[in-house]
Write a protein that holds these residues in place. Structure first.
Motif, PDB file in Angstrom:
ATOM      1  N   PRO A  21      18.523  -7.085 -22.194  1.00  0.00           N
ATOM      2  CA  PRO A  21      18.619  -5.919 -22.536  1.00  0.00           C
ATOM      3  C   PRO A  21      17.708  -5.023 -22.401  1.00  0.00           C
ATOM      4  CG  PRO A  21      17.959  -7.433 -24.605  1.00  0.00           C
ATOM      5  CD  PRO A  21      18.257  -8.272 -23.178  1.00  0.00           C
ATOM      6  N   ALA A  23      16.451  -1.675 -23.853  1.00  0.00           N
ATOM      7  CA  ALA A  23      16.511  -0.411 -24.616  1.00  0.00           C
ATOM      8  C   ALA A  23      15.474   0.850 -24.055  1.00  0.00           C
ATOM      9  CB  ALA A  23      15.954  -0.752 -26.148  1.00  0.00           C
ATOM     10  N   ASN A  72      22.634  -6.424 -27.987  1.00  0.00           N
ATOM     11  CA  ASN A  72      21.160  -6.859 -28.497  1.00  0.00           C
ATOM     12  C   ASN A  72      20.709  -5.856 -29.536  1.00  0.00           C
ATOM     13  OD1 ASN A  72      18.000  -5.990 -27.996  1.00  0.00           O
ATOM     14  ND2 ASN A  72      18.287  -8.628 -27.954  1.00  0.00           N
ATOM     15  N   THR A 133      15.560  -9.498 -31.332  1.00  0.00           N
ATOM     16  CA  THR A 133      14.453  -9.797 -30.958  1.00  0.00           C
ATOM     17  C   THR A 133      13.359  -9.235 -32.076  1.00  0.00           C
ATOM     18  OG1 THR A 133      12.465  -9.376 -29.306  1.00  0.00           O
ATOM     19  CG2 THR A 133      14.169  -7.848 -29.551  1.00  0.00           C
ATOM     20  N   GLN A 176      10.079 -15.983 -24.660  1.00  0.00           N
ATOM     21  CA  GLN A 176       9.463 -14.888 -24.103  1.00  0.00           C
ATOM     22  C   GLN A 176       7.903 -15.212 -23.510  1.00  0.00           C
ATOM     23  OE1 GLN A 176       8.694 -11.206 -26.342  1.00  0.00           O
ATOM     24  NE2 GLN A 176       9.344  -9.942 -24.565  1.00  0.00           N
ATOM     25  N   ALA A 180       5.631 -11.163 -19.793  1.00  0.00           N
ATOM     26  CA  ALA A 180       6.945 -10.152 -19.826  1.00  0.00           C
ATOM     27  C   ALA A 180       6.701  -8.830 -19.823  1.00  0.00           C
ATOM     28  CB  ALA A 180       7.717 -10.895 -21.106  1.00  0.00           C
ATOM     29  N   GLY A 181       7.657  -8.079 -19.569  1.00  0.00           N
ATOM     30  CA  GLY A 181       7.480  -6.457 -19.635  1.00  0.00           C
ATOM     31  C   GLY A 181       8.357  -6.164 -21.162  1.00  0.00           C
ATOM     32  N   SER A 216      12.040 -16.389 -20.080  1.00  0.00           N
ATOM     33  CA  SER A 216      11.794 -15.158 -19.920  1.00  0.00           C
ATOM     34  C   SER A 216      10.237 -14.762 -19.703  1.00  0.00           C
ATOM     35  CB  SER A 216      12.442 -14.276 -20.992  1.00  0.00           C
ATOM     36  OG  SER A 216      12.456 -12.868 -20.877  1.00  0.00           O
ATOM     37  N   GLY A 218       8.204 -12.571 -16.118  1.00  0.00           N
ATOM     38  CA  GLY A 218       7.523 -12.770 -14.973  1.00  0.00           C
ATOM     39  C   GLY A 218       8.443 -13.352 -13.919  1.00  0.00           C
ATOM     40  N   GLN A 237      16.223 -15.020 -18.488  1.00  0.00           N
ATOM     41  CA  GLN A 237      16.333 -13.715 -18.918  1.00  0.00           C
ATOM     42  C   GLN A 237      15.421 -12.624 -18.163  1.00  0.00           C
ATOM     43  OE1 GLN A 237      17.962 -12.253 -22.687  1.00  0.00           O
ATOM     44  NE2 GLN A 237      16.144 -11.144 -22.791  1.00  0.00           N
ATOM     45  N   GLY A 239      14.171  -9.020 -16.875  1.00  0.00           N
ATOM     46  CA  GLY A 239      13.985  -7.420 -17.250  1.00  0.00           C
ATOM     47  C   GLY A 239      13.546  -6.663 -16.247  1.00  0.00           C
ATOM     48  N   THR A 240      12.316  -6.645 -15.853  1.00  0.00           N
ATOM     49  CA  THR A 240      11.845  -5.592 -14.839  1.00  0.00           C
ATOM     50  C   THR A 240      12.441  -5.843 -13.364  1.00  0.00           C
ATOM     51  OG1 THR A 240       9.619  -6.363 -15.799  1.00  0.00           O
ATOM     52  CG2 THR A 240       9.623  -5.211 -13.505  1.00  0.00           C
TER      53      THR A 240
END
Ligand SMILES: Cc1cc2nc3c(=O)[nH]c(=O)nc-3n(C[C@H](O)[C@H](O)[C@H](O)COP(=O)(O)O)c2cc1C
Length: 359
Positions: A21, A23, A72, A133, A176, A180-181, A216, A218, A237, A239-240
């Motif tokens: 997700p 956001a 999420n 989260t 996480q 993580a970003g 999750s 990197g 999972q 994100g970036t």
């Protein structure tokens, strides 16, 4: 032969890959739909959406695909304790308002506590998975997710948090790592102490819990996916990696910043939202956190509300120095491409990495 795990079988996925997700606008319906059509699981990050926007985002995904998707939210947090005098915080960001041509900042409205309405919209969204989260989802909400037969996923940054989530009945846990970003999901203790890297965190959580673990932080290519599976994770999972996809809804200045950044160009900051988050170092971060003035940062989500006009104006004006450039540490692996190509490439790379190791 595609890589299958307990989670891919349970969720009906072709690949053990989840688009995080995102956001704040990254996870457009176009992105989520392209991801799920490519055989991975896509999430709508609904934390900053109104109930009406949640309904509309889910409808827009559903209009593009019949495949399952996730939704999420941030777990509801206790009301923030604002300092009695908000003027130093306002004065701190006022020059940025001026530079962007905005009227002077106003005292940010106290959060309305919209969680219940957001949650009701998320439940009715047609999503088949619900993740959260920042904390523990209240028991009533966990039961409501289960009653809808949605797959329930919590986020942990330590083994203790993972154990608490398992005890609360989640179906799977996102671990996480500190690479993580975006915002830290930490809820069981000190943010600094919970900065544990993915490589160290995943196997320790896998050993501690019985539910599937989603790695999750990197992970940006198939080597990372193969490594996460080797550590005992049942999926990843990411994100970036999805933020620079063509369908991602972040400004081009943000995508360009990611594509031009290096592994040491991010750090943790509270400057934008008041809650620790990893992003690419820029002028706003540096100036707001300058020694002696950092204590003027308001607690989350008040600082987030205070800086939102700055971020919105910066997005309109294409000025990356004022955007919250959330990103993880594996930046050099970012590519600009359609999401379907990214998922196909990740799956092929992961399978090749596993085959190479098996030789
Ligand atoms: C722009 C951005 C927004 C994010 N928004 C959310 C969110 O709304 N909910 C959530 O659970 N995680 C969110 N995350 C964190 C991701 O779930 C995940 O932990 C992180 O992206 C993994 O690290 P990576 O970026 O190196 O892949 C976000 C991350 C980014 C980069």
């Amino acid at each position: 032969m595609s890589l299958q795990t307990v989670l891919t079988r349970r969720l009906g996925l072709a690949h053990p890959i989840i688009q995080a997700p995102l956001a704040g606008g990254g996870d457009t319906p176009e992105l989520v739909a392209a991801v799920v059509e490519a055989g991975a699981l896509g999430f709508i990050g609904a934390a900053y959406l109104t109930p009406a926007q949640i309904v509309e985002a889910a409808r827009a995904v559903g209009a593009r695909t019949k495949r399952p998707f996730g939704i999420n939210l941030f777990a509801p947090l206790p009301a923030p304790e604002a300092p009695p005098d908000l003027r130093p915080a306002l004065e701190r960001v006022a020059p940025f308002y001026t530079e962007l041509g905005l009227a002077p900042p106003e005292v940010p409205a106290s959060p309305r506590g919209a969680f219940d309405e957001q949650f009701a919209a998320a439940l009715a969204s047609g999503a088949s998975a619900f993740s959260f989260t920042f904390g523990m989802l209240p028991a009533g909400a966990r039961e409501a997710v289960k009653a809808r037969r949605m797959f329930l996923i919590g986020t942990a940054t330590t083994v203790d948090e993972a154990l608490a989530l398992e005890k609360a009945g989640v179906d799977a846990i996102v671990t996480q790592g500190s690479e993580a970003g975006g915002h830290r999901g930490t809820f069981g203790g000190d943010f600094d102490a919970a900065m544990v890297g993915t490589m160290a965190l995943v196997p320790q959580v896998v050993d501690a819990v019985g539910v599937p673990v989603i790695a999750s932080g990197g992970i940006m290519d198939g080597r990372g996916i193969a490594a996460a599976l080797a550590l005992g994770a049942s999926a990843v999972q990411m994100g970036t990696a999805f933020l620079t996809c063509n369908e991602a809804g972040v400004p081009d200045a943000y995508k360009d910043a990611i594509l031009g950044a290096r592994e040491h160009d991010t750090r943790m900051t509270r400057a934008f939202s008041g809650r620790p988050a990893r992003g690419i170092i820029n002028r706003f971060m540096v100036e707001v956190e300058r020694a002696g003035v950092a204590d003027t940062i308001l607690p989350f989500p008040l600082q987030n509300a205070l800086t939102r006009p700055i971020r919105n104006a910066a997005a309109r004006q294409g000025r990356a120095e004022f955007l919250s450039l959330w990103a993880g540490q594996a930046l050099r692996l970012a590519r600009r491409q359609p999401a379907a190509d990214l998922v196909a490439r990740l799956a092929a790379e992961a399978e090749a990495a596993v085959a190479r190791l098996a030789k």
